[in-house]
Design an enzyme around this catalytic site. Structure first.
Site, PDB file in Angstrom:
ATOM      1  N   ASP A 163      27.265  -2.367  -8.718  1.00 41.98           N
ATOM      2  CA  ASP A 163      28.617  -2.310  -9.269  1.00 41.98           C
ATOM      3  C   ASP A 163      28.741  -3.036 -10.608  1.00 41.98           C
ATOM      4  O   ASP A 163      29.307  -2.502 -11.563  1.00 41.98           O
ATOM      5  CB  ASP A 163      29.613  -2.872  -8.254  1.00 41.98           C
ATOM      6  CG  ASP A 163      29.520  -2.177  -6.906  1.00 41.98           C
ATOM      7  OD1 ASP A 163      29.183  -0.977  -6.882  1.00 41.98           O
ATOM      8  OD2 ASP A 163      29.758  -2.833  -5.879  1.00 41.98           O
ATOM      9  N   GLU A 198      34.884  -0.350  -1.617  1.00 42.87           N
ATOM     10  CA  GLU A 198      35.050  -1.783  -1.403  1.00 42.87           C
ATOM     11  C   GLU A 198      36.513  -2.107  -1.150  1.00 42.87           C
ATOM     12  O   GLU A 198      36.854  -2.919  -0.282  1.00 42.87           O
ATOM     13  CB  GLU A 198      34.541  -2.532  -2.635  1.00 42.87           C
ATOM     14  CG  GLU A 198      34.589  -4.042  -2.549  1.00 42.87           C
ATOM     15  CD  GLU A 198      34.026  -4.698  -3.800  1.00 42.87           C
ATOM     16  OE1 GLU A 198      32.839  -5.076  -3.776  1.00 42.87           O
ATOM     17  OE2 GLU A 198      34.762  -4.800  -4.795  1.00 42.87           O
TER      18      GLU A 198
END
Length: 273
Positions: free
Chosen positions: A53, A165
């Site tokens: 990420d 997430e």
């Protein structure tokens, strides 16, 4: 798709399929538009962990900054921050990510002294943190450092929050969940990998097992083990696909349980009575 899944899919903004190049351009455009619309901004700050990420957000941010600097009189800078707690176990992957991103500037801050002092001060006050709670201290210290760097350089802090997430609440409130902008929200985990593949990132950076690596007693604990559901299942769910009932219930339970993480502090005027 049941009613709850439809609500979540709509909120998380994940599309079943994406045009990778178009998505890259859209994210860069968002970053450039935000930056250019705020006259105080001179730098963009992001912690680089060596994971998928932060590598993706870092690369897209540097590309956006390069384009801004090439097209205008004002010059911006992307500051990549290394934030180890002592010696980072995957430090070599952090270096590989930085080599791929090619940031304008790299700053290193070891958060161990600050975290350990905070934990010790709390213990002196009669509050002994669990290893999990200490992990949250690490996440918040990392974000505090990034905001301090941004304040010192007239900048903003970028977040790495994506929809896989966000839906599970798999982030620390006011830790890695705190940022000025979140460029890759609307993507799930596999779509982030697709963007990195298109950008020719080293496969090691997006094929590695995702881990927050915050707990001393459970080093490199895989995200999927902590969550109790796989990213493939989460990604499928966010794309509107049918997954096992048990996994769907797990995702929905996490979504409800962690709703407070996705909201700003309530006032007496905004509390939904």
């Amino acid at each position: 798709m049941n009613k709850m899944q439809a609500i979540i899919v709509n909120e998380m903004k994940v599309q079943p399929e994406i045009d990778v190049q178009q998505t890259i351009e859209a994210i860069k455009h968002f970053i450039k538009e935000y930056v250019s619309s705020h006259t105080f901004i001179h730098t963009l700050v992001l912690g680089i962990s060596g994971g998928q990420d932060s590598t993706l957000v870092g690369k897209l941010t540097q590309l956006a900054v390069n384009e801004l600097n090439a097209s205008g009189d004002k010059q911006y800078k992307f500051i990549a921050v290394k934030l180890p707690y002592g010696v980072q176990k995957d430090a070599d992957e952090v270096e590989q990510a930085l080599k791929f991103i090619q940031p304008d500037q790299i700053v290193t801050v070891n958060i161990k002294p600050a975290v350990d002092q905070s934990v010790a001060a709390l213990k002196d006050a009669g509050i002994t943190l669990t290893d999990f709670q200490k992990g949250n201290e690490k996440a918040r210290e990392r974000m505090k450092v990034q905001f301090s760097i941004a304040a010192n350089t007239s900048g903003i802090v970028l977040g790495t929050d994506h929809s896989a997430e966000n839906v599970t609440g798999f982030f620390t409130k006011y830790g890695d969940g705190a940022a000025d902008i979140a460029p890759i929200f609307g993507l799930n985990k596999r779509q982030g990998r697709q963007l990195l593949q298109h950008l020719a990132a080293p496969p090691r950076l997006y094929e590695k097992t995702p881990t927050a690596d915050l707990e001393d007693d459970k080093p490199q604990l895989p995200d999927e083990e902590a969550l109790g559901v796989t990213y493939n299942e989460i990604d499928d769910y966010l794309e509107g696909k049918t997954i096992s009932e048990a996994s769907a219930q797990k995702i929905e339970a996490l979504y409800v349980k962690n709703a407070h993480k996705r909201e700003l502090a309530y006032t007496r005027f905004t509390w939904p009575k």
